[in-house]
Design a protein around this motif. Structure first.
Motif: not given
Length: 122
Positions: A47-52, A23-32
């Motif tokens: 993994i995406v985290v719905c930051s909004n 898993i790289g640095d971009k494996f966990i991403k904040p997204v809208h």
């Protein structure tokens, strides 16, 4: 997710790496996110985290831990089929318990005060 990882996140990431799932640095991403969801894990994407939809750091931590458990299950179980209801249910139960999402304090905060029927879904 803060630069200083909570210990369980660090542990899960280390075990993913040890299991051969890089898993790289971009494996966990904040997204809208347009949908009202917290986040999710997508095989081969991360993994995406719905930051909004996140208000406090604890919510972000919980989502990341929960989804890292799904990523670990996907990595370790050679025959995991996310379209198989039994496989999916098993991974959801593991993620709920191991992430602390089913902890009685979280349940109380959600308004579930009865002991009986504590972990039932609608």
């Amino acid at each position: 997710l803060r630069r200083t990882l909570v210990p369980i996140v660090k542990l899960l990431k280390e075990h993913l790496e040890k299991s051969g799932c890089s898993i790289g640095d971009k494996f966990i991403k904040p997204v809208h996110c347009d949908k009202h969801i917290s986040g999710g894990y997508v095989r081969a994407e991360g993994i995406v985290v719905c930051s909004n939809h996140m208000n406090i750091q604890d919510e972000v931590n919980k989502v990341v831990i929960y989804e890292l458990i799904h990523a670990y299950d996907d990595c370790r179980a050679a025959n995991l089929d996310c379209y198989n209801c039994a496989h999916r249910a098993c991974s959801e139960i593991r993620a709920g318990h191991l992430s602390g999402d089913c902890h009685y304090k979280r349940e109380l905060l959600r308004g579930f005060v009865k002991i009986r029927g504590h972990e039932q879904w609608d």
